[in-house]
Design a protein around this motif. Structure first.
Motif, PDB file in Angstrom:
ATOM      1  N   PRO A  43       0.794  -1.229   0.000  1.00 17.30           N
ATOM      2  CA  PRO A  43       0.000   0.000   0.000  1.00 17.30           C
ATOM      3  C   PRO A  43       0.832   1.288   0.000  1.00 17.30           C
ATOM      4  CG  PRO A  43       0.053  -0.920   2.209  1.00 17.30           C
ATOM      5  CD  PRO A  43       0.804  -1.868   1.322  1.00 17.30           C
ATOM      6  N   VAL A  44       2.149   1.177  -0.101  1.00 16.98           N
ATOM      7  CA  VAL A  44       2.989   2.386  -0.101  1.00 16.98           C
ATOM      8  C   VAL A  44       2.863   3.087  -1.457  1.00 16.98           C
ATOM      9  CG1 VAL A  44       5.361   3.253   0.034  1.00 16.98           C
ATOM     10  CG2 VAL A  44       4.629   1.408   1.554  1.00 16.98           C
ATOM     11  N   GLY A  45       2.529   4.376  -1.423  1.00 17.17           N
ATOM     12  CA  GLY A  45       2.470   5.183  -2.657  1.00 17.17           C
ATOM     13  C   GLY A  45       1.725   4.483  -3.781  1.00 17.17           C
ATOM     14  N   ASN A  46       2.346   4.460  -4.963  1.00 17.19           N
ATOM     15  CA  ASN A  46       1.734   3.817  -6.129  1.00 17.19           C
ATOM     16  C   ASN A  46       2.366   2.451  -6.431  1.00 17.19           C
ATOM     17  OD1 ASN A  46       4.222   4.676  -7.010  1.00 17.19           O
ATOM     18  ND2 ASN A  46       3.485   5.441  -8.987  1.00 17.19           N
ATOM     19  N   HIS A  47       2.914   1.799  -5.408  1.00 18.61           N
ATOM     20  CA  HIS A  47       3.587   0.521  -5.605  1.00 18.61           C
ATOM     21  C   HIS A  47       2.659  -0.541  -6.201  1.00 18.61           C
ATOM     22  CE1 HIS A  47       7.096   1.398  -2.590  1.00 18.61           C
ATOM     23  NE2 HIS A  47       6.856   2.405  -3.415  1.00 18.61           N
ATOM     24  N   ARG A  48       1.395  -0.550  -5.766  1.00 19.49           N
ATOM     25  CA  ARG A  48       0.442  -1.524  -6.315  1.00 19.49           C
ATOM     26  C   ARG A  48       0.287  -1.327  -7.820  1.00 19.49           C
ATOM     27  NH1 ARG A  48      -4.439  -4.084  -3.725  1.00 19.49           N
ATOM     28  NH2 ARG A  48      -5.585  -4.999  -5.446  1.00 19.49           N
ATOM     29  N   GLN A  49       0.139  -0.074  -8.240  1.00 18.72           N
ATOM     30  CA  GLN A  49      -0.032   0.228  -9.658  1.00 18.72           C
ATOM     31  C   GLN A  49       1.233  -0.108 -10.461  1.00 18.72           C
ATOM     32  OE1 GLN A  49      -0.858   2.303  -7.140  1.00 18.72           O
ATOM     33  NE2 GLN A  49      -3.084   2.261  -7.333  1.00 18.72           N
ATOM     34  N   LEU A  50       2.375  -0.099  -9.806  1.00 22.83           N
ATOM     35  CA  LEU A  50       3.634  -0.430 -10.478  1.00 22.83           C
ATOM     36  C   LEU A  50       3.869  -1.939 -10.555  1.00 22.83           C
ATOM     37  CD1 LEU A  50       5.933   2.353  -8.967  1.00 22.83           C
ATOM     38  CD2 LEU A  50       5.088   2.184 -11.319  1.00 22.83           C
ATOM     39  N   GLY A  51       2.927  -2.726 -10.017  1.00 21.68           N
ATOM     40  CA  GLY A  51       3.018  -4.176 -10.134  1.00 21.68           C
ATOM     41  C   GLY A  51       3.278  -4.920  -8.838  1.00 21.68           C
ATOM     42  N   MET A  52       3.278  -4.217  -7.727  1.00 21.96           N
ATOM     43  CA  MET A  52       3.547  -4.871  -6.447  1.00 21.96           C
ATOM     44  C   MET A  52       2.239  -5.392  -5.857  1.00 21.96           C
ATOM     45  SD  MET A  52       6.240  -3.508  -3.743  1.00 21.96           S
ATOM     46  CE  MET A  52       7.028  -4.653  -2.663  1.00 21.96           C
TER      47      MET A  52
END
Length: 140
Positions: free
Chosen positions: A124-133
């Protein structure tokens, strides 16, 4: 000469019967060993000590299995990246379970009980999910 042939046949049959018995005994031993080996490994249930699963958090993904049998697990989240990360899990019976912030080179543990279903593992840090995490994990 006729008696010699019969004796030779009898000896060959006896030897063949001995080989057959040896093969049967070997198969029985192998089956018993397989049964003992599987009995020695208890099935994962929701009780007892959790199984530890290493999770490498990299920039930007998770290196871990995507399938587990139901049971209790401690996810040992190791930050192998350069950014800070958090491991968060959502799914059947698990709502927003997460590690504290894990700095690069550090690790944190998260223990949960997983029932059959699909779980969302993500950062859930920053946009990490959108970057594939993010990883969907199937249990059952």
């Amino acid at each position: 000469m006729h008696a010699g042939k019969n004796a030779n046949r009898f000896s060959t049959r006896r030897r063949g019967f001995g080989v057959l018995l040896g093969v049967i005994a070997l198969l029985a031993a192998l089956c018993a060993g397989a049964t003992t080996a599987s009995a020695a490994q208890p099935a994962q249930t929701g009780f007892g000590p959790p199984q530890v699963v290493p999770v490498r958090m990299v920039d930007f993904g998770f290196d871990q299995p995507a399938w587990f049998p139901p049971g209790r697990y401690t996810f040992h989240a190791i930050n192998a990246g350069r950014a800070v990360h958090i491991l968060e899990i959502n799914g059947p019976g698990v709502d927003n379970a997460k590690t504290p912030v894990v700095r690069p080179g550090d690790a944190a543990d998260l223990t949960v009980t997983l029932a059959p279903g699909v779980y969302d593992f993500w950062c859930p840090v920053g946009n990490h999910r959108q970057l594939g995490m993010q990883l969907y994990v199937r249990v059952g």
